[in-house]
Structure formats: structure tokens, C-alpha cells
Design an enzyme around this catalytic site. Sequence first.
Site, PDB file in Angstrom:
ATOM      1  N   SER A  40      -1.483  16.007 -11.856  1.00  0.00           N
ATOM      2  CA  SER A  40      -1.715  15.746 -13.281  1.00  0.00           C
ATOM      3  C   SER A  40      -2.202  17.040 -13.923  1.00  0.00           C
ATOM      4  CB  SER A  40      -2.778  14.660 -13.453  1.00  0.00           C
ATOM      5  OG  SER A  40      -3.294  14.677 -14.787  1.00  0.00           O
TER       6      SER A  40
ATOM      7  N   ASP B 297       0.820  -1.212   0.000  1.00  0.00           N
ATOM      8  CA  ASP B 297       0.000   0.000   0.000  1.00  0.00           C
ATOM      9  C   ASP B 297       0.854   1.262   0.000  1.00  0.00           C
ATOM     10  OD1 ASP B 297      -2.274   1.501   2.458  1.00  0.00           O
ATOM     11  OD2 ASP B 297      -1.949   1.908   0.323  1.00  0.00           O
TER      12      ASP B 297
HETATM   13  C1  LIG Z   1      -8.135   8.420   1.932  1.00  0.00           C
HETATM   14  C2  LIG Z   1      -9.414   7.791   1.513  1.00  0.00           C
HETATM   15  N1  LIG Z   1     -10.611   8.375   1.703  1.00  0.00           N
HETATM   16  N2  LIG Z   1     -11.508   7.523   1.192  1.00  0.00           N
HETATM   17  C3  LIG Z   1     -12.934   7.837   1.193  1.00  0.00           C
HETATM   18  C4  LIG Z   1     -10.917   6.416   0.703  1.00  0.00           C
HETATM   19  C5  LIG Z   1     -11.576   5.249   0.057  1.00  0.00           C
HETATM   20  C6  LIG Z   1      -9.574   6.564   0.888  1.00  0.00           C
HETATM   21  C7  LIG Z   1      -8.519   5.610   0.510  1.00  0.00           C
HETATM   22  C8  LIG Z   1      -8.428   4.471   1.513  1.00  0.00           C
HETATM   23  O1  LIG Z   1      -9.122   4.455   2.530  1.00  0.00           O
HETATM   24  N3  LIG Z   1      -7.529   3.539   1.175  1.00  0.00           N
HETATM   25  C9  LIG Z   1      -7.242   2.413   1.918  1.00  0.00           C
HETATM   26  C10 LIG Z   1      -8.172   1.723   2.681  1.00  0.00           C
HETATM   27  C11 LIG Z   1      -7.766   0.610   3.389  1.00  0.00           C
HETATM   28  C12 LIG Z   1      -6.446   0.189   3.317  1.00  0.00           C
HETATM   29  C13 LIG Z   1      -5.568   0.909   2.529  1.00  0.00           C
HETATM   30  N4  LIG Z   1      -5.964   1.999   1.844  1.00  0.00           N
END
Ligand SMILES: Cc1nn(C)c(C)c1CC(=O)Nc1ccccn1
Length: 330
Positions: free
Chosen positions: A198, A34
Amino acid sequence: STGNEVTKPESYDVEYLTPVSIGTPGQVLHLDIDTGSSDLWVFSSETPSNLVNGQSLYEPAKSSTAQKLEGYTWKISYGDGSSSSGVVYRDSVTLGGLTVSSQAVEAATQVSEEFTSDSNNDGLLGLGFGSLNTVQPKGQKTWFENIMQELDSPIFTADLKAGEPGTYNFGYIDKNAHIGNISYVSVNDSNGYWTWTSPGYAIGTGALVSTQIMGIADTGTTLLLLPSTIVVMYYAQIPGALYDATQGAYTLPCSPTPPDFSFAVGDDGQVITIPGEYILYAAITSIGTMCFGGIQADSGIGFSIFGDVALKAAFVVFDGGKKRLGWASK
Ligand SMILES: Cc1nn(C)c(C)c1CC(=O)Nc1ccccn1
């Protein structure tokens, strides 16, 4: 040194799992690499059994090289509402044939339901910047920060694929893995993420719209989360697409294939094109006519997220030495 490891998609490419060996003798766990976080945490012998549902466990007691960091704790919550917390060990961690002999391994004593129900995911291996690490009283370095100086080049690359295994490479660029030039853009690591901007986007065969999209390259997020204005424009091109308030997401007909979505990289005209089929996720109606959209709004986050939907259309270089990202088609 250099290394590489295969990473395999779970169903609908919601995440990619990579074998990582922890401890002596090696205990192989399948972790979600990740770039959007910086903790290496695992299901463990210290995770209450009612929170474990098929995951493999790291058992520090069975590792001759495990050392408990007494008094150290960690606690992380992700943007999607999921979370985990626990205690900290130091142990040997091998990924892609490369070993960090003294890596902070965060053993979970608490995980949220999202992780319990994700049976094949044994934990996360964060490749964000160390400033995001949640260990107290002292933040720990990521596996990449620990291995970086051993590598021929201080970089790793992500080559995720739609519906088939991809590859993470460490320390070198596989010229056969990409087509054409790699365009590099600067990264602002001040918030701990691989943050870049971007210069624009295009929908289908339409002209490029010049607008700055500031976001993070995040292998741990499934979808492409963009400014709402762009998302509305995209789904407006698709007959039958709609915002489903129940799902809290845009949905679209599962056929025909929706328009491609392209985003620009750098000032050399490089463009990454996401094929329309990557935008079709699980059918949400039992009759299977409407699908969950792979592009959703980044509302409330504060930045966009170039998650797996975007990354699997590209060959991406994460350059820890020069703090830059390289993007190429493939
Ligand atoms: C920052 C963010 N806000 N929102 C709505 C989302 C979906 C995110 C990204 C996120 O949660 N990614 C994640 C989740 C679990 C494990 C690793 N990465």
C-alpha cells in the site's frame, strides 16, 4: 464455471465460517477460509476426543471416495502460536457448488488449545499459494489451485462484512457487490502469501501520508496489523487509548467511536476507509469502558497483515491468473 458461498462471522467477527462439503456422501464442515495459509485441514475421526469440543468431524471411513495417502503427514503453526498436525487423505471437496474430485484433505491427529476451544470452527481451508502447503513428503495444491482452470476467470473475491454474513465468489466479479472502480495492485507470491504494498494511509479526516506498507491480504487473521509507527500515530489521536502491557495490545475507550483509518491502493488514488467502529473489539474490563483495539502492531512478523478489520471494509479480488489483488469500496 462460477460459484459462490455465504460466509458467516463468529462473535466480534473474530473469524468467518463457510460450509464446505467433503466426501461421498457429502459431510458438511464449517471451515475458516484463510488466504494466509495453504493447508486444508479438518477435525476428524482421527482427532483425539479429548481435543474435540463440539466441532464437526470428517470421517474418511464413511466416505466412499476417500483415499488415504499412506506415509503423508502435515504440521502447521500459525503466527498467533496456534498449531495442528496429522495425516492426509484425498477426497472430493465442494465449495460454492464447485467440486474438486481429488483434493488433499488433511485430517488432524493433533490440534492446539486455541482450536479445541473454538467449537464452531471445524478446520481451515487455505487459499494462499501452494508453496506454503506443509504436507510431506510432497506439498499439495490448494482447493483454488485445483479448481482454477475450470473457472470462467482464474479469480475469487472476498466480500466480508461487519457483524453480518458475507460472500466468497469464484470465477467472476459481482459488479453489484462493489462501488466504483476496482484498483489492482501486483502481488509478490514468493513467500506464498498474497503480498502487496500500500502506498500510504490516513487517520480520520487527515491528509494521506505517503509511505510504503508491505503486507498480506489475510482472511484468516482477525485484525489489521501495521507498522508500530503508524499504530502509535493512530492511537495518539484517541484520548484514553493506551498500550496495555498485560494484554500486549493497544486498548481504547469503547466510546466515543474512534477515528476512521484509510489505506491507499494503487497509483490511481483509490483509498479504502475502515469505519472507526470496526476498530472496537471486545471490552476488556468488566465495567466495559476499555475495548481491545482492531489495529495492532505487526512487530516481529516481518510484514503487515491486512486481516478482517481491513477486508470487511472492501470488496477484494484475489486474481490467481495475473497474481494481483483488486480493491474496491462497497
Ligand atoms: C503471522 C502472524 N503473526 N501474528 C502475531 C499473527 C496474529 C499472525 C497471523 C496469524 O497467526 N493468523 C492466523 C492464525 C490462525 C489461523 C489462521 N491465521
